[in-house]
Design an enzyme around this catalytic site. Structure first.
Site, PDB file in Angstrom:
ATOM      1  N   GLY B 218       0.829  -1.206   0.000  1.00  0.00           N
ATOM      2  CA  GLY B 218       0.000   0.000   0.000  1.00  0.00           C
ATOM      3  C   GLY B 218       0.858   1.248   0.000  1.00  0.00           C
ATOM      4  N   GLY B 221       4.742   1.276  -0.184  1.00  0.00           N
ATOM      5  CA  GLY B 221       5.487   0.909  -1.389  1.00  0.00           C
ATOM      6  C   GLY B 221       5.656  -0.577  -1.549  1.00  0.00           C
ATOM      7  N   ASP B 248      -1.982  -3.387 -10.375  1.00  0.00           N
ATOM      8  CA  ASP B 248      -1.804  -3.782 -11.779  1.00  0.00           C
ATOM      9  C   ASP B 248      -0.733  -2.920 -12.441  1.00  0.00           C
ATOM     10  OD1 ASP B 248      -3.881  -5.576 -11.317  1.00  0.00           O
ATOM     11  OD2 ASP B 248      -5.402  -4.134 -11.967  1.00  0.00           O
TER      12      ASP B 248
END
Lengths: 308, 308
Positions: B218, B221, B248
């Site tokens: 999240g 990183g 993605d």
């Protein structure tokens, strides 16, 4: 033949989820799709009652294609007019934990002037074959607000009885064109007339031009103000269930009784029984024929002492 | 060419409503549709980075038709395999009053054994042309839980690097087939390994068979455990926005760096910068190239002292 008009058809999608929580992610456990829009619902009930029924209005894009595919196996004739835009979807999210429904309604496709002309040509031809016409639901973008008034006049010019079931400004304009019947609910009636008391509001609506007004008052049934008298019709007892489509079933009952030349009390009994059977059915907008017949035998229609 | 596989493609629909109220009726003020499913999202980012990209997986029914129509103008090659079932929809309801999103995900269509065979034939041919393969997202009904493990083995047999981004049992089975890279998020990692502490869980995941594991944590990183070392990569500052598609975009960054033969720190900087640019973009899953380049120049990658 009975013609129903749905200018703003819809693909009605029902999602079942375990419990709807705003801002969370949900797995949809069941997806159901059916052809929708008020006139399509009315047509489905009329067909179930054995009437020869034709559906017109607009359909376009991939959603319109799915809607027509779903109409094909039903005993109604599809006379929908193709449009370049995409037919809207409605999504009903049913919360399995409470049974409550959250509704999301897409806007309809914009209809061009040429598409409206094509519709009118088809409409005039269909009206000539029809025993009655029902004009149902909202107007999609691009259709002028006086469209229903125009369609009412065209049906009346062909001496075909016409029922109008819409709301807001299209109802206000349409009623002035003197339809044979309008069927507002309590909210629509109040918005039209400014009056909250049902009898006063219904009479007021009639003075605006409709030959008869049948107000649907939810669990209290129907109030009819007609040239032949005033009646109150009610189901045998208050019914609990999903009211989706109950108003459309009432319109179908009224239309069905009208084309069969039944007296008002019989038309109203049919309308309240169909409406109550629709509320009782587990699937939105469906009804069970045995339940309907049983409710029909026990519905009450009371004549009001006051003249219309 | 980079091949992305999306077995459970989706038509992603976004509805804007003024305010989402459970059990009420809502007028949808804006409808947007785009081709979705994780591998399709990865392909879109790869194409934006200038990579020759091919999308495979399944598409069927009217929804699959719309998905393919929406893919057609994008600079990715459509090698989706037709199925008799209907491609699922996802509906994201965005509340304009709060900006929050409520997600409704339909189940995917059942895929038959014959359809799976047709897919495998196409996959083997595409893999032979590919510089790298990404296997992304959930499995639709009918696909056996070891399907990704099978696809990993086929790519490895063709000596093509393969990235796996899925969750649950398909990830557990797939990782044992020794993919070059897996990219779980913190939740997926914890479910896979039972460990909550990121470094421990990421190392544990790698021991299960993956050559490298890049965990997306999240706002903190990425944490990469690779044969060449351990790195932590972070954007210049915590970014606030819509995290849809951020994972993605990270996969696309890693793949892009892999096929260009970049060292791990450069791959990771690309992945965090793309991921952060996606969070910052107003539309879900999109990113702005200038923002990405700016973030890329300011992202930090720190090597961890401990060996992998």
């Amino acid at each position: 033949m009975i013609l129903t008009v749905t200018l703003n058809t819809a693909l009605d999608i029902t999602y079942k989820v375990d419990a709807l929580t705003p801002h969370a992610s949900h797995r949809v456990t069941d997806v159901a799709e059916r052809p929708g829009g008020k006139g399509v619902n009315v047509a489905r009930v009329l067909a179930a009652l054995g009437h020869d029924t034709v559906v017109t209005g607009f359909a376009g894009g991939p959603t319109g294609g799915v809607l027509r595919d779903l109409l094909a196996p039903l005993p109604v004739r599809d006379a929908l007019v193709p449009v370049a835009g995409t037919t809207r979807r409605t999504v009903a999210v049913v919360d399995a934990s409470t049974g409550d429904t959250t509704q999301l309604n897409e806007p309809g496709p914009a209809v061009t002037a040429d598409e409206w002309s094509a519709f009118l040509t088809g409409y005039d031809a269909l009206v000539r074959e029809a025993d009655a016409v029902a004009l149902c639901g909202s107007l999609p973008p691009g259709i002028h607000v006086g469209a229903y008034a125009d369609l009412v006049r065209r049906a009346r010019a062909a001496s075909v009885p016409v029922v109008l079931d819409t709301s807001g400004e299209p109802l206000r304009r349409g009623i002035a064109a003197r339809p044979d019947l309008v069927k507002p609910n309590a909210d629509e009636l109040a918005r039209l007339t400014g009056a909250r008391e049902p009898l006063r509001a219904t009479r007021d609506a009639r003075r605006r031009g409709a030959h008869a007004v049948v107000a649907s008052l939810g669990p209290e049934g129907l109030l009819a103000v007609t040239p032949d008298g005033i009646w109150q019709a009610a189901p045998p007892s208050a019914v609990k269930g999903n009211p989706t489509g109950a108003g459309d079933s009432a319109v179908a009952g009224l239309l069905s009784g009208l084309v069969e030349g039944l007296p008002w009390p019989d038309r109203l009994a049919r309308a309240v029984a169909l409406s109550a059977a629709t509320v009782l059915a587990p699937a939105a907008g469906e009804f069970d024929m045995t339940t309907y017949r049983e409710l029909l035998s026990r519905s009450t229609v009371t004549e009001h002492a006051t003249a219309a």
